[in-house]
Design a protein around this motif. Sequence first.
Motif, PDB file in Angstrom:
ATOM      1  N   THR A  55       0.289  -1.034  -0.209  1.00 42.49           N
ATOM      2  CA  THR A  55      -0.236  -0.410  -0.048  1.00 42.49           C
ATOM      3  C   THR A  55       0.850   1.341   0.218  1.00 42.49           C
ATOM      4  OG1 THR A  55      -0.412   0.011   2.575  1.00 42.49           O
ATOM      5  CG2 THR A  55      -1.762  -1.584   0.746  1.00 42.49           C
ATOM      6  N   ALA A  59       1.099   3.724  -2.880  1.00 42.25           N
ATOM      7  CA  ALA A  59       0.305   6.079  -2.104  1.00 42.25           C
ATOM      8  C   ALA A  59       0.913   6.835  -3.147  1.00 42.25           C
ATOM      9  CB  ALA A  59       0.010   5.446  -0.889  1.00 42.25           C
ATOM     10  N   ALA A  86      -5.135   1.607  -0.143  1.00 41.95           N
ATOM     11  CA  ALA A  86      -3.928   2.936  -0.271  1.00 41.95           C
ATOM     12  C   ALA A  86      -5.192   4.075  -0.576  1.00 41.95           C
ATOM     13  CB  ALA A  86      -3.262   2.484  -1.526  1.00 41.95           C
ATOM     14  N   VAL A  88      -5.443   5.055  -3.098  1.00 40.30           N
ATOM     15  CA  VAL A  88      -5.470   4.991  -4.617  1.00 40.30           C
ATOM     16  C   VAL A  88      -6.324   6.009  -5.501  1.00 40.30           C
ATOM     17  CG1 VAL A  88      -3.653   4.840  -6.582  1.00 40.30           C
ATOM     18  CG2 VAL A  88      -3.120   4.779  -4.371  1.00 40.30           C
ATOM     19  N   LYS A  91      -8.145   9.044  -4.753  1.00 42.90           N
ATOM     20  CA  LYS A  91      -7.224   9.757  -4.236  1.00 42.90           C
ATOM     21  C   LYS A  91      -8.471  11.317  -5.350  1.00 42.90           C
ATOM     22  CE  LYS A  91      -3.071  11.436  -4.034  1.00 42.90           C
ATOM     23  NZ  LYS A  91      -1.502  11.483  -3.827  1.00 42.90           N
TER      24      LYS A  91
END
Length: 114
Positions: A55, A59, A86, A88, A91
Motif C-alpha cells: 500500500t 500510495a 492505499a 489511490v 484520491k
Amino acid sequence: MIFLKEYKLAGSTENVLPRLKEWENGEQASVTREFCQSIGISEVKFHDLRATFITNLLARGVALAVVMSMVGHSQIKTTNVYLRKAGVDIKGGTDKLGYGVPSSKAAPVLQLVR
C-alpha cells in the motif's frame, strides 16, 4: 540513502540485508513471530508487513504492474485489491466540490469552551 547509493556505486554485489534461508522456505511468519518475541514487542504478522509495503508503494505512485512484479503476484487483480487500501482509487475524488480548508487567519467556525 547516501549509504545505499555509495554501496551501489562501489559495485558491491552483496545484499544490503541478509537473505535468510528460512524466508526462502516459506517460513517468514515464524521468523517474524520469533523476532518479535525475542525483543519483547507485540507480534506483527508477516502479511501485515507485506500489505503495508504494497500500500505504501501504491500510495506513492509506483505503477500497479511494477508492484505486482516486485511482490510476486501472478494476477493483477490480487495487487489491485491494495489500491483501495492505499486510497489511490479515491484520491482527489472530492476536489471538484470546491470545498476548501479555512486558512489559519480565518475566524474559527466553532469555539470550544472549557
